[in-house]
Scaffold this motif. Structure first.
Motif, PDB file in Angstrom:
ATOM      1  N   TYR A 139     -17.683  38.333  32.384  1.00 29.61           N
ATOM      2  CA  TYR A 139     -18.307  38.351  31.410  1.00 29.61           C
ATOM      3  C   TYR A 139     -18.643  39.447  30.665  1.00 29.61           C
ATOM      4  CZ  TYR A 139     -17.488  32.858  33.162  1.00 29.61           C
ATOM      5  OH  TYR A 139     -17.593  31.961  33.430  1.00 29.61           O
ATOM      6  N   ASN A 140     -18.558  39.057  29.627  1.00 37.35           N
ATOM      7  CA  ASN A 140     -19.692  40.004  28.699  1.00 37.35           C
ATOM      8  C   ASN A 140     -21.505  40.379  29.305  1.00 37.35           C
ATOM      9  OD1 ASN A 140     -21.104  41.930  26.791  1.00 37.35           O
ATOM     10  ND2 ASN A 140     -19.358  41.182  25.213  1.00 37.35           N
ATOM     11  N   PRO A 141     -21.719  41.243  29.497  1.00 34.96           N
ATOM     12  CA  PRO A 141     -23.671  40.849  29.471  1.00 34.96           C
ATOM     13  C   PRO A 141     -23.765  40.544  29.264  1.00 34.96           C
ATOM     14  CG  PRO A 141     -22.964  43.605  29.460  1.00 34.96           C
ATOM     15  CD  PRO A 141     -21.430  42.640  29.321  1.00 34.96           C
ATOM     16  N   ALA A 142     -23.276  40.645  27.663  1.00 35.03           N
ATOM     17  CA  ALA A 142     -24.634  40.559  26.608  1.00 35.03           C
ATOM     18  C   ALA A 142     -23.939  39.231  26.310  1.00 35.03           C
ATOM     19  CB  ALA A 142     -24.274  42.065  25.444  1.00 35.03           C
ATOM     20  N   GLU A 143     -23.217  38.307  26.157  1.00 33.85           N
ATOM     21  CA  GLU A 143     -22.951  37.153  26.273  1.00 33.85           C
ATOM     22  C   GLU A 143     -24.202  36.212  26.774  1.00 33.85           C
ATOM     23  OE1 GLU A 143     -19.272  33.592  26.713  1.00 33.85           O
ATOM     24  OE2 GLU A 143     -18.983  36.076  27.325  1.00 33.85           O
ATOM     25  N   GLN A 144     -24.665  35.536  26.029  1.00 33.54           N
ATOM     26  CA  GLN A 144     -25.142  34.328  25.745  1.00 33.54           C
ATOM     27  C   GLN A 144     -24.812  33.107  26.149  1.00 33.54           C
ATOM     28  OE1 GLN A 144     -29.049  34.532  23.357  1.00 33.54           O
ATOM     29  NE2 GLN A 144     -29.147  36.559  23.811  1.00 33.54           N
ATOM     30  N   SER A 145     -25.671  32.266  26.452  1.00 33.69           N
ATOM     31  CA  SER A 145     -25.506  30.138  26.678  1.00 33.69           C
ATOM     32  C   SER A 145     -26.090  29.595  26.971  1.00 33.69           C
ATOM     33  CB  SER A 145     -23.960  30.269  27.792  1.00 33.69           C
ATOM     34  OG  SER A 145     -22.863  28.838  27.292  1.00 33.69           O
ATOM     35  N   LEU A 146     -27.190  29.086  25.762  1.00 31.38           N
ATOM     36  CA  LEU A 146     -27.967  28.408  26.072  1.00 31.38           C
ATOM     37  C   LEU A 146     -27.355  27.432  26.504  1.00 31.38           C
ATOM     38  CD1 LEU A 146     -30.445  29.327  23.024  1.00 31.38           C
ATOM     39  CD2 LEU A 146     -30.724  31.105  24.709  1.00 31.38           C
ATOM     40  N   ARG A 147     -27.087  26.599  26.786  1.00 29.83           N
ATOM     41  CA  ARG A 147     -26.248  25.649  27.352  1.00 29.83           C
ATOM     42  C   ARG A 147     -26.788  25.858  29.093  1.00 29.83           C
ATOM     43  NH1 ARG A 147     -24.122  21.903  23.927  1.00 29.83           N
ATOM     44  NH2 ARG A 147     -23.659  22.220  22.634  1.00 29.83           N
ATOM     45  N   HIS A 148     -26.743  27.502  29.632  1.00 27.20           N
ATOM     46  CA  HIS A 148     -26.840  27.271  31.214  1.00 27.20           C
ATOM     47  C   HIS A 148     -27.924  28.254  31.473  1.00 27.20           C
ATOM     48  CE1 HIS A 148     -22.304  26.711  30.108  1.00 27.20           C
ATOM     49  NE2 HIS A 148     -22.720  26.317  31.098  1.00 27.20           N
ATOM     50  N   THR A 149     -29.374  27.677  30.392  1.00 22.47           N
ATOM     51  CA  THR A 149     -30.413  28.699  30.894  1.00 22.47           C
ATOM     52  C   THR A 149     -30.169  28.984  32.547  1.00 22.47           C
ATOM     53  OG1 THR A 149     -31.201  28.373  28.775  1.00 22.47           O
ATOM     54  CG2 THR A 149     -32.924  28.711  30.774  1.00 22.47           C
ATOM     55  N   TYR A 150     -30.467  29.704  33.410  1.00 19.41           N
ATOM     56  CA  TYR A 150     -31.328  29.839  34.219  1.00 19.41           C
ATOM     57  C   TYR A 150     -30.267  28.764  35.659  1.00 19.41           C
ATOM     58  CZ  TYR A 150     -35.859  31.654  33.191  1.00 19.41           C
ATOM     59  OH  TYR A 150     -36.592  32.170  32.904  1.00 19.41           O
ATOM     60  N   SER A 151     -29.312  28.782  34.546  1.00 21.98           N
ATOM     61  CA  SER A 151     -28.088  28.055  35.763  1.00 21.98           C
ATOM     62  C   SER A 151     -27.706  28.481  37.541  1.00 21.98           C
ATOM     63  CB  SER A 151     -26.636  27.573  35.228  1.00 21.98           C
ATOM     64  OG  SER A 151     -26.688  26.999  34.319  1.00 21.98           O
ATOM     65  N   PRO A 152     -28.231  27.825  38.930  1.00 19.48           N
ATOM     66  CA  PRO A 152     -27.517  28.416  39.240  1.00 19.48           C
ATOM     67  C   PRO A 152     -26.281  29.057  39.968  1.00 19.48           C
ATOM     68  CG  PRO A 152     -27.661  26.049  40.082  1.00 19.48           C
ATOM     69  CD  PRO A 152     -27.826  26.866  38.410  1.00 19.48           C
ATOM     70  N   PRO A 153     -26.090  29.680  41.135  1.00 24.47           N
ATOM     71  CA  PRO A 153     -24.979  30.224  41.283  1.00 24.47           C
ATOM     72  C   PRO A 153     -23.345  28.926  41.244  1.00 24.47           C
ATOM     73  CG  PRO A 153     -25.856  31.469  42.939  1.00 24.47           C
ATOM     74  CD  PRO A 153     -27.049  30.450  41.920  1.00 24.47           C
ATOM     75  N   THR A 154     -22.439  29.194  40.840  1.00 22.63           N
ATOM     76  CA  THR A 154     -21.644  28.288  40.640  1.00 22.63           C
ATOM     77  C   THR A 154     -21.412  27.757  42.117  1.00 22.63           C
ATOM     78  OG1 THR A 154     -20.981  28.616  38.278  1.00 22.63           O
ATOM     79  CG2 THR A 154     -19.541  27.602  38.956  1.00 22.63           C
ATOM     80  N   LYS A 155     -20.880  26.119  41.698  1.00 25.61           N
ATOM     81  CA  LYS A 155     -20.166  25.529  43.322  1.00 25.61           C
ATOM     82  C   LYS A 155     -18.851  25.520  43.425  1.00 25.61           C
ATOM     83  CE  LYS A 155     -20.756  21.682  46.096  1.00 25.61           C
ATOM     84  NZ  LYS A 155     -21.097  20.456  46.813  1.00 25.61           N
ATOM     85  N   ILE A 156     -17.796  26.488  43.250  1.00 25.30           N
ATOM     86  CA  ILE A 156     -17.153  26.119  43.720  1.00 25.30           C
ATOM     87  C   ILE A 156     -16.193  25.284  44.847  1.00 25.30           C
ATOM     88  CG2 ILE A 156     -14.532  27.471  44.301  1.00 25.30           C
ATOM     89  CD1 ILE A 156     -16.217  30.157  43.676  1.00 25.30           C
ATOM     90  N   TYR A 157     -14.790  24.376  44.351  1.00 31.50           N
ATOM     91  CA  TYR A 157     -14.346  22.953  45.577  1.00 31.50           C
ATOM     92  C   TYR A 157     -13.355  23.890  45.245  1.00 31.50           C
ATOM     93  CZ  TYR A 157     -17.898  20.810  43.575  1.00 31.50           C
ATOM     94  OH  TYR A 157     -19.871  20.145  42.855  1.00 31.50           O
ATOM     95  N   ARG A 158     -13.241  23.204  46.831  1.00 27.17           N
ATOM     96  CA  ARG A 158     -11.898  22.929  46.995  1.00 27.17           C
ATOM     97  C   ARG A 158     -11.100  22.146  47.851  1.00 27.17           C
ATOM     98  NH1 ARG A 158     -10.258  27.716  49.875  1.00 27.17           N
ATOM     99  NH2 ARG A 158      -7.832  27.242  49.593  1.00 27.17           N
ATOM    100  N   THR A 159     -11.541  20.770  47.233  1.00 27.86           N
ATOM    101  CA  THR A 159     -11.331  19.877  47.623  1.00 27.86           C
ATOM    102  C   THR A 159     -11.026  18.561  46.412  1.00 27.86           C
ATOM    103  OG1 THR A 159     -12.776  18.578  48.464  1.00 27.86           O
ATOM    104  CG2 THR A 159     -11.790  19.905  50.538  1.00 27.86           C
ATOM    105  N   TYR A 160     -10.096  18.579  45.831  1.00 28.59           N
ATOM    106  CA  TYR A 160      -9.959  17.274  44.906  1.00 28.59           C
ATOM    107  C   TYR A 160      -9.518  15.769  45.564  1.00 28.59           C
ATOM    108  CZ  TYR A 160      -9.130  14.721  40.369  1.00 28.59           C
ATOM    109  OH  TYR A 160      -8.922  13.992  39.124  1.00 28.59           O
ATOM    110  N   LYS A 161     -10.358  14.867  45.592  1.00 29.57           N
ATOM    111  CA  LYS A 161     -10.104  12.977  46.038  1.00 29.57           C
ATOM    112  C   LYS A 161      -9.631  13.535  47.465  1.00 29.57           C
ATOM    113  CE  LYS A 161      -9.658  11.346  41.706  1.00 29.57           C
ATOM    114  NZ  LYS A 161      -8.700  10.448  40.752  1.00 29.57           N
TER     115      LYS A 161
END
Length: 509
Positions: A59-81
């Motif tokens: 991502y652009n280091p200056a790109e802001q997303s106030l919907r994701h303020t202090y969002s933790p590391p994204t969880k990556i899934y390997r199973t679906y149903k």
């Protein structure tokens, strides 16, 4: 005769003499220092990260997303149903809970196919992109309840229409048609106590024993061919959108080596429908929803280059002052060394803060960067110059220097060609041990608000965001830049120790 030839062959040794240059001997000695070799590999990787930051940053280091303020590391899934699939992420956002007033992070489900059982028992399937289906919306009844004297009372009913499921109860809403969230938060008790004090004859906040929010699907709204179809029923089966994590993803446009436009990055998420809630934060997000990993990659350019440039300037000044003082002596030596001692008598960190404080605080980041380099170099040259002076005093008395003077070389040529080059061994070790100090100096200035400014980033500036105890407890991933500082400083020290041992004549064999 043949027997004698065999004996001569057997008497030949299987060894071959090989003469190594001084550089090869130093490298062989360096390789024996395992910590030094490992630290060198770490430093190479860090400088590659800085050099190709545009490629490594998703991502652009200056790109802001106030919907994701202090969002933790994204969880990556390997199973679906229950089935194994390729890595993927779900849309997510952070929000302030209106009941507890706490910032909460939740993942959301965006349905792409739903099977609805109508109230008359008929089952119908809708899938995005098929049969003209454009979108789904869900009318959800939200009921707020309060528990007083052991009984629950419904105090407010609010219809909520949503095309995504926001508050985390939503998976239950889809599976069961209803979800319930209860809390005994003191903030929620205080809020409901003030709102319903007279209605329930409450005397203190503890009379509100608990607060609950219940959500239940009321109506499913399907948009098909530009028209809305309202369906009364329940969802009995569904599939939701997943967003694959891939290598070499095209996204924002950066500049490869500061020159060539490039929109390909090492990794990222395939946001095929431009969902604004889809992010891949491998190290979480900061206050403004900016990707911490991308900012660390770009911040490394400042934090790592300041050390190198500062040391180069420091060594240049130390060679000039120390070399001239040691070779010429007399009044020149007295003047230069007394000036160096004055600088050395002032504590380095306080001198650094003082020099920065007398300069304007509203300077652009580029000028601040140059000023920090100048300040760090000005502080560091004095001690090195005294050591150079001592080395020059010793070297100028050797025979090869006297021979150079005897054949008529000028003092400047003798100093630059024969004397100063013999200080190289010391300077190499000194440089590797000084760079960590410059990195820490920049980090300290930026941490105190006297260094690099937003929207630019350095590791020290990023670490300053973690000064608040509340922030550290809620977003501990903001301390990761401190880990990079620690690893870099430790790596330089290990490399310096390894070089010092390798350059020792006793270790060359």
């Amino acid at each position: 005769m043949a027997k004698n030839n065999v004996n001569k062959t057997n008497n030949k040794t299987g060894f071959e003499e090989k003469y190594l240059s001084r550089g090869q001997l130093i490298w062989r000695a360096f390789l024996k220092h395992k910590l030094g070799v490992g630290a060198l590999v770490v430093l190479i990787l860090l400088y590659l990260l800085a050099l190709f930051a545009d490629f490594f940053a998703p991502y652009n280091p200056a790109e802001q997303s106030l919907r994701h303020t202090y969002s933790p590391p994204t969880k990556i899934y390997r199973t679906y149903k229950g089935q194994r699939v390729k890595p993927y992420v779900l849309p997510s956002m952070s929000y302030v809970d209106k009941i507890t007033y706490e910032r909460t992070y939740k993942e959301m489900l965006f349905p792409r196919r739903i099977v609805i059982e109508k109230n008359n028992g008929e089952r119908v399937t809708y899938e995005l992109g098929k049969d003209g289906v454009e979108s789904f919306k869900f009318s959800v009844n939200r009921i707020e309840s309060i528990k007083v004297r052991g009984e629950w009372y419904d105090v407010r009913k609010t219809p909520v229409v949503s095309d995504y499921f926001l508050f985390g109860y939503n998976d239950d809403v889809l599976n069961k048609g209803i979800s319930r969230f209860e809390t005994t938060s003191s903030v929620a008790q205080e809020m409901f106590f003030k709102a319903y004090k007279d209605r329930f004859d409450l005397t203190e906040e503890e009379d509100v024993q608990a607060v609950a929010v219940t959500e239940q699907i009321d109506t499913i709204v399907v948009k098909r061919d530009g028209k809305f179809e309202m369906i009364k029923g329940k969802v009995i089966e569904y599939d939701y959108k997943i967003y694959p994590v891939k290598w070499f993803v095209k996204s924002w446009t950066g500049k490869f080596l500061w020159i060539f436009p490039m929109n390909v990055h090492l990794f990222g998420v395939d946001n095929y429908d431009n969902n604004q809630f889809v992010k891949l934060y491998i190290m979480g997000a900061d206050l403004f929803g900016r990707d911490v990993w991308s900012r660390i990659a770009f911040a490394s350019r400042i934090s790592l280059s300041i050390g190198l440039i500062g040391v180069i300037i420091t060594i240049a000044l130390a060679l000039v002052f120390g070399g001239i003082s040691g070779y010429y002596g007399g009044l020149v030596d007295e003047a230069f060394m007394r000036f160096a001692e004055i600088i050395m008598s002032i504590p380095g960190f306080y001198l650094m803060i003082m020099l920065r404080a007398v300069l304007p605080l509203d300077l652009p980041s580029t000028q601040i960067y140059l000023l920090i380099v100048f300040i760090l170099s000005f502080i560091g040259w004095a001690g090195t110059s005294r050591v150079i002076r001592g080395l020059v005093l010793s070297i100028r008395e050797r025979e090869f220097v006297e021979a150079a003077v005897a054949i008529g070389l000028s003092n400047w040529k003798v100093l630059t060609r024969h004397v100063l080059p013999n200080t190289t061994t010391y300077l190499i070790v000194n440089a590797t041990l000084r760079i960590p100090g410059y990195i820490l100096g920049e980090a300290g200035l930026s941490f105190l608000g006297l260094g690099i400014r937003e929207p630019q980033a350095s590791w020290g500036l990023m670490l300053a965001q973690a000064q608040d105890v509340y922030v550290i407890t809620r977003a501990p991933w903001l301390l990761i830049p401190g880990i990079f500082i620690f690893v870099t400083v430790l790596a330089f020290n290990f490399v310096g120790d390894a070089l010092r041992d390798a350059l020792d004549p006793r270790s060359l064999g």
